[in-house]
Design a protein around this motif. Structure first.
Motif, short mmCIF file in Angstrom:
data_model
loop_
_atom_site.label_atom_id
_atom_site.label_comp_id
_atom_site.label_asym_id
_atom_site.label_seq_id
_atom_site.Cartn_x
_atom_site.Cartn_y
_atom_site.Cartn_z
N GLY A 52 9.13 -1.92 -1.61
CA GLY A 52 10.38 -2.55 -1.99
C GLY A 52 11.28 -2.65 -0.78
N HIS A 53 12.37 -3.41 -0.92
CA HIS A 53 13.23 -3.68 0.24
C HIS A 53 14.23 -2.57 0.53
CE1 HIS A 53 11.97 -7.69 1.51
NE2 HIS A 53 11.52 -7.76 0.28
N HIS A 54 14.46 -1.69 -0.40
CA HIS A 54 15.31 -0.55 -0.08
C HIS A 54 14.50 0.41 0.79
CE1 HIS A 54 17.95 2.89 -0.39
NE2 HIS A 54 18.87 2.10 -0.92
N GLU A 55 15.12 0.90 1.86
CA GLU A 55 14.37 1.71 2.82
C GLU A 55 13.85 3.01 2.21
OE1 GLU A 55 17.70 4.22 5.30
OE2 GLU A 55 17.63 2.05 5.67
N ALA A 56 14.43 3.46 1.09
CA ALA A 56 13.97 4.69 0.43
C ALA A 56 13.06 4.40 -0.74
CB ALA A 56 15.16 5.52 -0.02
N SER A 57 12.62 3.16 -0.92
CA SER A 57 11.79 2.82 -2.09
C SER A 57 10.50 3.64 -2.13
CB SER A 57 11.46 1.33 -2.09
OG SER A 57 10.79 0.95 -0.90
N TRP A 58 9.97 4.00 -0.96
CA TRP A 58 8.72 4.77 -0.94
C TRP A 58 8.91 6.17 -1.51
CZ3 TRP A 58 7.95 9.28 1.97
CH2 TRP A 58 8.94 9.60 2.91
N ARG A 59 10.17 6.67 -1.54
CA ARG A 59 10.45 8.00 -2.06
C ARG A 59 10.75 8.00 -3.56
NH1 ARG A 59 14.76 11.38 0.84
NH2 ARG A 59 13.47 13.06 -0.02
N HIS A 60 10.83 6.83 -4.15
CA HIS A 60 11.13 6.75 -5.58
C HIS A 60 9.97 7.37 -6.39
CE1 HIS A 60 11.86 4.92 -9.56
NE2 HIS A 60 13.13 4.92 -9.18
N PRO A 61 10.27 8.04 -7.48
CA PRO A 61 9.21 8.69 -8.27
C PRO A 61 8.09 7.75 -8.71
CG PRO A 61 11.36 9.47 -8.99
CD PRO A 61 11.62 8.37 -8.00
N SER A 62 8.39 6.46 -8.87
CA SER A 62 7.36 5.53 -9.34
C SER A 62 6.42 5.05 -8.25
CB SER A 62 8.03 4.32 -10.00
OG SER A 62 8.76 3.56 -9.04
N SER A 63 6.77 5.26 -6.97
CA SER A 63 5.95 4.76 -5.86
C SER A 63 4.74 5.64 -5.64
CB SER A 63 6.79 4.68 -4.58
OG SER A 63 7.83 3.74 -4.73
N GLN A 64 3.59 4.98 -5.44
CA GLN A 64 2.32 5.67 -5.29
C GLN A 64 1.81 5.58 -3.85
OE1 GLN A 64 0.94 7.51 -7.83
NE2 GLN A 64 2.87 6.98 -8.85
N PRO A 65 1.40 6.69 -3.25
CA PRO A 65 0.89 6.65 -1.87
C PRO A 65 -0.26 5.65 -1.72
CG PRO A 65 1.12 8.92 -2.63
CD PRO A 65 1.35 8.05 -3.83
N GLY A 66 -0.17 4.86 -0.64
CA GLY A 66 -1.24 3.91 -0.32
C GLY A 66 -1.11 2.56 -0.98
N ALA A 67 -0.19 2.41 -1.94
CA ALA A 67 -0.07 1.11 -2.62
C ALA A 67 0.27 -0.01 -1.65
CB ALA A 67 0.99 1.20 -3.71
N ASN A 68 1.08 0.30 -0.63
CA ASN A 68 1.51 -0.74 0.31
C ASN A 68 0.40 -1.20 1.25
OD1 ASN A 68 1.72 1.91 1.37
ND2 ASN A 68 3.01 1.20 3.05
N TYR A 69 -0.75 -0.56 1.20
CA TYR A 69 -1.90 -1.00 1.99
C TYR A 69 -3.01 -1.55 1.10
CZ TYR A 69 0.58 1.93 5.34
OH TYR A 69 1.55 2.51 6.13
N SER A 70 -2.69 -1.83 -0.14
CA SER A 70 -3.68 -2.27 -1.12
C SER A 70 -3.52 -3.75 -1.43
CB SER A 70 -3.51 -1.45 -2.41
OG SER A 70 -4.15 -2.07 -3.50
N ALA A 71 -4.61 -4.49 -1.40
CA ALA A 71 -4.56 -5.91 -1.78
C ALA A 71 -4.09 -6.06 -3.22
CB ALA A 71 -5.94 -6.54 -1.61
N ARG A 72 -4.50 -5.14 -4.08
CA ARG A 72 -4.15 -5.24 -5.50
C ARG A 72 -2.62 -5.18 -5.69
NH1 ARG A 72 -7.70 -1.56 -9.25
NH2 ARG A 72 -9.21 -2.99 -8.30
N HIS A 73 -1.94 -4.38 -4.88
CA HIS A 73 -0.48 -4.26 -4.96
C HIS A 73 0.18 -5.63 -4.75
CE1 HIS A 73 3.56 -2.62 -4.29
NE2 HIS A 73 3.58 -3.14 -3.08
N TYR A 74 -0.20 -6.31 -3.66
CA TYR A 74 0.43 -7.59 -3.34
C TYR A 74 -0.07 -8.70 -4.25
CZ TYR A 74 1.95 -4.99 0.73
OH TYR A 74 2.52 -4.05 1.55
#
Length: 451
Positions: free
Chosen positions: A17-39
């Motif tokens: 997400g565009h908020h710089e802390a989005s990766w720390r949100h409880p709903s964010s899952q490690p590795g999703a940002n490197y997954s084709a399925r995410h995008y």
């Protein structure tokens, strides 16, 4: 009563997400940002809402990876994976004229346009980050004017490469053994100060003629470049009056060059927090702001202050008011060569924030406008800007994926559709169709018609 003007909407792909802390949100899952399925999932959801395009930015440097979702996937490859699971949504990638060469970039975008059936767009940047230069072996980083001079030659050459095959060059004559008509193949033979390219492109002319040309620089050099080449411009503005000034300046420059105002779309960034009530939307913003790491935001400010004294920007001063004089002449509206720093200086001048408040203000959109409100309030903001020559649409930057995207698509887009401001169905299948842009005539076809 005339129908309201239809706007364009892109979804800006960005990690969690565009908020710089989005990766720390409880709903964010490690590795999703490197997954084709995410995008792919983001793009499929956006396509279901008839969004014009998804946009993937790029800065080929990891930055402050300790505190952020460090690094990102390469855009063109990622968009190719999205092309495989979508049918109509546009696919826009950033690529720098400073770090590519025209031949390989022309091939990459032509390939993406062919594989997607005519949905590719190129966000042209010259890249102002010296860290990126060091990653590519630059001992001395080019000044902005030199980068744009190279960019001009680069785009001219790339367009010649896309035009090196006329649209009907392939004859596929099995009987006589002729695959292509040699008279309709044209080597660019471009030799300039920065660029030298001789040979025919390996791919035939892209389905769109040229992938859509987009630009994201707001400096004086960037504006002149955009007025000449860009078919859409991504920009950052906090206030409608600043957006209107930029809009009118670009349109006037384009018209002075013989183009129509409709030949170039102005698409500011917008990061919306959407909820049933304004208080709930503001609570969503606070939740993410409270997860920020000050050292990360301070690093971003220092990078924008490159060449100026940045020693005041430390965690010791988080509760202090930010002195405007620290930004030197960045607030001078006649000098746009450090446009993002101007945006920050404008916030400091108008709002007189503490350093912590400034960091929170920038955390949601890196200088793009962040709005927290109800679906109706967000739709109202979009409509006012679109109807008052401040925007032709928006580059939407959800603060959190997927929740922020769902909030916007499920609750704001239907209001825009009900008001007649946004499509309910695609009228075509290419990005040019979505943006209402003409397919460019091949330069060689045009020249032969003039003989």
């Amino acid at each position: 009563m005339s129908n309201p003007r239809q706007i364009s909407l892109n979804i800006f792909l960005y990690s969690f997400g565009h908020h710089e802390a989005s990766w720390r949100h409880p709903s964010s899952q490690p590795g999703a940002n490197y997954s084709a399925r995410h995008y792919q999932g983001i793009a499929q959801k956006a396509e279901a809402s008839k969004i014009d395009a998804v946009f993937f930015a790029d800065v080929p440097a990891a930055g402050v990876a300790e505190y952020s979702a460090g690094g990102q996937l390469e855009p063109i490859t990622t968009l190719a994976s999205i092309a495989a699971v979508t049918e109509k949504i546009g696919l826009i990638a950033t690529a720098s004229t400073t770090f590519y060469e025209p031949y390989n970039l022309a091939r990459l975008f032509s390939t993406l346009d062919h594989l997607s059936g005519g949905r590719a767009g190129w966000n042209i940047v010259t890249t102002g980050h010296e860290l990126v230069g060091r990653n590519f072996g630059f001992e001395v980083f080019p000044e902005v004017s030199e980068r744009y001079a190279r960019a001009s030659e680069f785009v001219d050459t790339t367009k010649l490469l896309w035009d090196s095959w006329e649209d009907d060059a392939i004859v596929f004559d099995k009987e006589n053994g002729r695959y292509a008509d040699a008279s309709k193949l044209h080597e660019p033979n471009f030799h300039g100060k920065y660029i030298n390219v001789d040979g025919l492109l390996t791919t035939p002319r892209p389905p769109q003629g040229h992938p859509v040309l987009i630009q994201a620089g707001a400096s004086n050099d960037g504006r002149a470049f955009a007025a000449k080449y860009a078919e859409a411009i991504f920009t950052a503005h906090q206030r409608i009056e600043d957006a209107q000034a930029f809009y009118n300046d670009i349109k006037a420059q384009a018209v002075a060059l013989g183009r129509s105002e409709d030949d170039v779309k102005i698409l500011p960034g917008l990061s919306p927090f959407v909820a049933a009530t304004e208080a709930e939307a503001q609570a969503k913003a606070r939740e993410l702001n409270e997860l920020t790491i000050p050292e990360y935001g301070l690093g971003l400010i220092r990078s924008n202050l490159a060449g100026q004294d940045d020693s005041w920007f430390t965690v010791d001063n988080l509760e202090e008011r930010v002195p405007l004089e620290l930004f030197a002449d960045a607030g001078d509206v006649t000098n746009n060569n450090r446009s993002r720093l101007q945006v920050i200086a404008g916030i400091v001048e108008r709002e007189q924030p503490t350093l912590r408040e400034l960091l929170h203000k920038l955390a949601g959109g890196r200088g793009h406008q962040v709005v927290a409100g109800t679906p109706e309030q967000i739709a109202d903001r979009i409509q006012v800007w679109a109807e008052n020559r401040a925007a032709d649409g928006f580059n939407v930057m959800p603060p959190l994926y997927p929740a922020g995207l769902d909030d916007f698509l499920d609750h704001v887009v239907p209001i825009l559709q009900q008001r007649g401001l946004f499509r309910t169905e695609y009228s075509g299948s290419t990005l040019r169709d979505h943006f209402g842009l003409k397919r460019p005539e091949n330069v060689h076809t045009r020249n032969s018609a003039l003989v």
